[in-house]
Write an enzyme that holds these catalytic residues in place. Structure first.
Site, PDB file in Angstrom:
ATOM      1  N   VAL A  25      -5.185  -1.772  -0.158  1.00  0.00           N
ATOM      2  CA  VAL A  25      -5.435  -2.212   1.352  1.00  0.00           C
ATOM      3  C   VAL A  25      -4.329  -1.740   2.401  1.00  0.00           C
ATOM      4  O   VAL A  25      -4.899  -1.851   3.785  1.00  0.00           O
ATOM      5  CB  VAL A  25      -4.727  -3.786   1.214  1.00  0.00           C
ATOM      6  CG1 VAL A  25      -3.563  -3.833   1.321  1.00  0.00           C
ATOM      7  CG2 VAL A  25      -5.469  -4.542   2.365  1.00  0.00           C
ATOM      8  N   TYR A  26      -3.510  -0.905   2.293  1.00  0.00           N
ATOM      9  CA  TYR A  26      -2.722  -0.183   3.241  1.00  0.00           C
ATOM     10  C   TYR A  26      -3.529   0.642   4.314  1.00  0.00           C
ATOM     11  O   TYR A  26      -4.123   1.660   3.712  1.00  0.00           O
ATOM     12  CB  TYR A  26      -1.560   0.579   2.504  1.00  0.00           C
ATOM     13  CG  TYR A  26      -0.591  -0.238   2.034  1.00  0.00           C
ATOM     14  CD1 TYR A  26      -0.490  -1.667   2.169  1.00  0.00           C
ATOM     15  CD2 TYR A  26       0.257   0.178   1.196  1.00  0.00           C
ATOM     16  CE1 TYR A  26       0.546  -2.477   1.420  1.00  0.00           C
ATOM     17  CE2 TYR A  26       1.263  -0.600   0.635  1.00  0.00           C
ATOM     18  CZ  TYR A  26       1.406  -1.703   0.592  1.00  0.00           C
ATOM     19  OH  TYR A  26       2.464  -2.665  -0.019  1.00  0.00           O
ATOM     20  N   SER A  27      -3.725   0.511   5.423  1.00  0.00           N
ATOM     21  CA  SER A  27      -4.497   1.264   6.145  1.00  0.00           C
ATOM     22  C   SER A  27      -5.834   1.158   5.826  1.00  0.00           C
ATOM     23  O   SER A  27      -6.627   2.383   6.095  1.00  0.00           O
ATOM     24  CB  SER A  27      -4.098   2.591   6.715  1.00  0.00           C
ATOM     25  OG  SER A  27      -2.619   2.476   7.351  1.00  0.00           O
TER      26      SER A  27
END
Length: 325
Positions: A58-60
């Site tokens: 989910v990061y960036s």
């Protein structure tokens, strides 16, 4: 750099893990560094002996995995590195675009491997607890991911201790791969994990790799009620929701006092405290400025006295559960 076993496994990890949420795309969060800005941090970390890197799908919105994968290929050797990522959060708008169902896990591990540019991850972690999926379904799917060679080990992240115990029990009962690590929320301001989760993990030989050991920068001592001196301090609403109570500022002030007495930066004192905790394998550090990374490396050499630890701990007051969602 010192290396320790991750829990009771034979896997050797550096005493610091570089968290890669900070690296990806500023379109996702204003304080995130774009790829070219990120690369010096990966290079310096590997030069300093850090072999453990943690990101999440989910990061960036996946860009962090892409940036991390390219940097690790350019600056390191895959077999010498320990690469960790996580699954749970919304990646697509359809009903199966998030969670820990068998469908979601099998889809997301392949997508993470594609973005990272690798055939396997060393540690595949569930980012949060999925209340809509039976834990038996999740643990069997994770077991199959390991048996397919797509992950070497599996781990958990912030949840209640009873949930983690249930996960371990289900795996043991069915002969499935068990969690070997717990990535939980733990720092001088938030110590609720000392009540149940940390003791459970120590008793079961689970490696502790706490996130936010510096309380998202709050323990640097440069925050006030309005925000702080950095873009992240002023725009990170998640941190403001967790750390801006009067008691939290009192603990940050105490860190400043101990740090001044040692002529050291606050960050080194706060991180040295986490590193000194029983069962801690490798705190996950974030760094958006090179001095942040250098301070983290220097903290490995800071040994706190019993009196200093007492000073740092004595102001703590119970907190509501934070970080499980």
């Amino acid at each position: 750099m010192d290396y320790v076993n991750l829990g009771k496994t034979g896997l050797k990890v550096s005493r610091l893990c570089l968290g890669c949420m900070t690296y990806g795309s500023s379109k996702w969060r204003e304080w995130v560094l774009n790829e070219e800005e990120s690369r010096p941090f990966f290079k310096r970390a590997i030069e300093a002996g850090i072999n453990f890197f943690d990101t999440a799908n989910v990061y960036s919105d996946g860009v962090s995995e892409e940036v991390t994968g390219r940097a690790l290929r350019d600056f390191g050797k895959r077999d010498e590195l320990v690469v960790a990522t996580k699954v749970f959060n919304q990646m697509r708008p359809d009903p199966n675009g998030k969670g820990l169902s068998r469908k979601a896990i099998m889809t997301e591990i392949d997508q993470s491997l594609r973005r990272l540019g690798t055939d396997y991850v060393d540690l595949y972690q569930i980012h949060r607890w999925d209340y809509s999926t039976p834990i038996e379904e999740t643990m069997e799917a994770l077991h199959d991911v390991v048996k397919a060679g797509k992950a070497r080990y599996i781990g958990g992240s912030s949840m209640f201790a009873w949930q983690f115990a249930q996960s371990l029990h289900v795996s043991e009962k069915n002969g499935w791969t068990k969690f070997v690590s717990m990535q939980n929320h733990y720092n001088l301001i938030y110590r609720e994990e000392e009540r149940e989760m940390n003791p459970l993990c120590r008793s079961q030989g689970i490696g502790l790799i706490p996130w936010s050991p510096l309380a998202r920068g709050f323990l640097a001592g440069n925050r006030n009620k309005a925000g702080g001196q950095t873009s992240r301090a002023n725009t990170d609403q998640y941190a403001k929701d967790m750390y801006y109570q009067d008691d939290d500022f009192a603990i940050a002030d105490r860190v400043t006092q101990v740090a001044k007495a040692r002529s050291l930066p606050n960050m080194q004192i706060a991180l040295a405290w986490v590193l000194s905790g029983p069962g801690i394998s490798a705190p996950i550090i974030g760094a958006s400025k090179m001095p942040h990374l250098e301070d983290a490396l220097a903290a490995l050499s800071v040994k706190l006295s019993e009196d200093e630890i007492k000073q740092l701990e004595e102001l703590y007051k119970p907190h509501p559960i934070l970080g499980h969602s």
